[in-house]
Design an enzyme around this catalytic site. Sequence first.
Site, PDB file in Angstrom:
ATOM      1  N   GLU A 101       0.815  -1.205   0.000  1.00  0.00           N
ATOM      2  CA  GLU A 101       0.000   0.000   0.000  1.00  0.00           C
ATOM      3  C   GLU A 101       0.856   1.266   0.000  1.00  0.00           C
ATOM      4  OE1 GLU A 101      -4.188  -1.266   1.835  1.00  0.00           O
ATOM      5  OE2 GLU A 101      -2.694  -0.874   3.381  1.00  0.00           O
ATOM      6  N   CYS A 114       3.318   8.525   1.522  1.00  0.00           N
ATOM      7  CA  CYS A 114       3.860   7.516   2.420  1.00  0.00           C
ATOM      8  C   CYS A 114       4.124   6.254   1.605  1.00  0.00           C
ATOM      9  CB  CYS A 114       2.867   7.254   3.550  1.00  0.00           C
ATOM     10  SG  CYS A 114       3.456   6.049   4.743  1.00  0.00           S
ATOM     11  N   CYS A 121       6.283  -7.137   6.548  1.00  0.00           N
ATOM     12  CA  CYS A 121       7.402  -6.667   7.371  1.00  0.00           C
ATOM     13  C   CYS A 121       7.832  -7.812   8.295  1.00  0.00           C
ATOM     14  CB  CYS A 121       6.957  -5.468   8.213  1.00  0.00           C
ATOM     15  SG  CYS A 121       8.287  -4.653   9.117  1.00  0.00           S
ATOM     16  N   CYS A 125       6.301  -5.665  15.311  1.00  0.00           N
ATOM     17  CA  CYS A 125       6.004  -4.734  16.397  1.00  0.00           C
ATOM     18  C   CYS A 125       4.576  -5.042  16.857  1.00  0.00           C
ATOM     19  CB  CYS A 125       6.131  -3.291  15.908  1.00  0.00           C
ATOM     20  SG  CYS A 125       7.812  -2.896  15.383  1.00  0.00           S
ATOM     21  N   CYS A 128       1.477  -3.005  15.519  1.00  0.00           N
ATOM     22  CA  CYS A 128       1.420  -2.665  14.092  1.00  0.00           C
ATOM     23  C   CYS A 128       0.742  -3.760  13.276  1.00  0.00           C
ATOM     24  CB  CYS A 128       2.829  -2.417  13.558  1.00  0.00           C
ATOM     25  SG  CYS A 128       2.858  -1.982  11.807  1.00  0.00           S
ATOM     26  N   CYS A 350      -1.186   5.399  10.221  1.00  0.00           N
ATOM     27  CA  CYS A 350       0.045   4.717  10.640  1.00  0.00           C
ATOM     28  C   CYS A 350      -0.256   3.359  11.231  1.00  0.00           C
ATOM     29  CB  CYS A 350       0.771   5.510  11.710  1.00  0.00           C
ATOM     30  SG  CYS A 350       1.219   7.150  11.221  1.00  0.00           S
TER      31      CYS A 350
END
Length: 373
Positions: A101, A114, A121, A125, A128, A350
């Site tokens: 994205e 962004c 990933c 985390c 996230c 975010c």
Amino acid sequence: MSMIAEVAADPRKDLIGLTRDELAAELARLGAAPFRARQLWHWLYHRGATDFAAMTTLAKDFRAELDRHYRVGRPTVAVAQTSSDGTRKWLLRFGDGQEAECVHIPEEDRGTLCVSSQVGCTLNCRFCHTGTQLLVRNLGAGEIVGQIMLARDQLGEWPSPQEDRQLTNIVLMGMGEPLYNYENVAKAIKIATDGEGLSVSKRKITLSTAGVVPMIRQCGAELGVNLAISLHATNDELRDELVPLNKKYKLAELLQACRDYPGAHNARRITFEYVMLKGINDSPAEARELVRLLAGIPAKVNLIPFNAWPGAPYECSSDAAIREFSDIVFAAGYSAPVRTPRGRDILAACGQLKSDSIRKRRSERPMDAALTP
Ligand code: SAH
């Protein structure tokens, strides 16, 4: 035949993502003079041309020859969404069908794109959404710079405008850890900052990392972009839990790398991102500890209200807690704005980015080791 299969089946080499030198080397193989590479660069990165036939300063035969050997790639837009606040999110599909994205955030005096650096990933985390995605692969330089070019297509910003741009800033804060894909990110930044092409100033590019310490040093020495650190905790015990990468690179080491980051001075501070998690990291004592940790670093703090996603194990801090935290940091002399969540209604804020790329067969799974330096 589906679109994806067609793209994947195109055997021609993509020119997007090649550096100037690499482009010149390709053209030399076709026997073209070096100034042709410069002309082609102009068409690709200043004009945004995707069709060789439109490159009218090049001889017709040469255009046809280019078309036989090469293509000008763009990611495909699989889904486009617009938030009620004007934020736009594109789910992009690449040649192999994998998706990532990319988000455009318009503001009054600027527009920020962004950009993602990986599909998924590896960092996990705890707060996230991207970290819950199983499949991970690095994006190539062309796929990273391709996000900027796609956004320019969508915003109608070709040729690269000198002023009144809707796309002024770039943050490497999308999916992925950019410093685990350093080579491709570095190449993409080099292409994006070329003054005869996309012409984005280094000062308008911010790379955000969870804290890959050795690569922060390399990034500082070679790229000279602004740095943002996803800090989120003020002691190792909590940070180990929230950002597991901390087990490898502890807070003290991370902050030392920030102190050493070249170009970090008052006019060009390092941004420390701090996600506000209710009852986890949002006490006034932690705000004071944060101030203590940042002593000696030209820093600004960016407080990010936690953006929830389905199944998230945390809640966002109360407005009062965020305000108190911000006031303490501000009183110590640091700017501490609260990042306004943008595009929450389309899961574009975010930590909300996630694509449905899933691993199909075990044999296709990239080893995590291959993604880390
Ligand atoms: N891997 C890099 C780039 C991702 S940037 C990094 O960690 O910096 C994305 C930013 O959003 C990071 O600061 C990340 O910690 C933060 N973030 C992740 N999930 C979030 C969430 N649910 N709410 C608010 N911020 C989040």
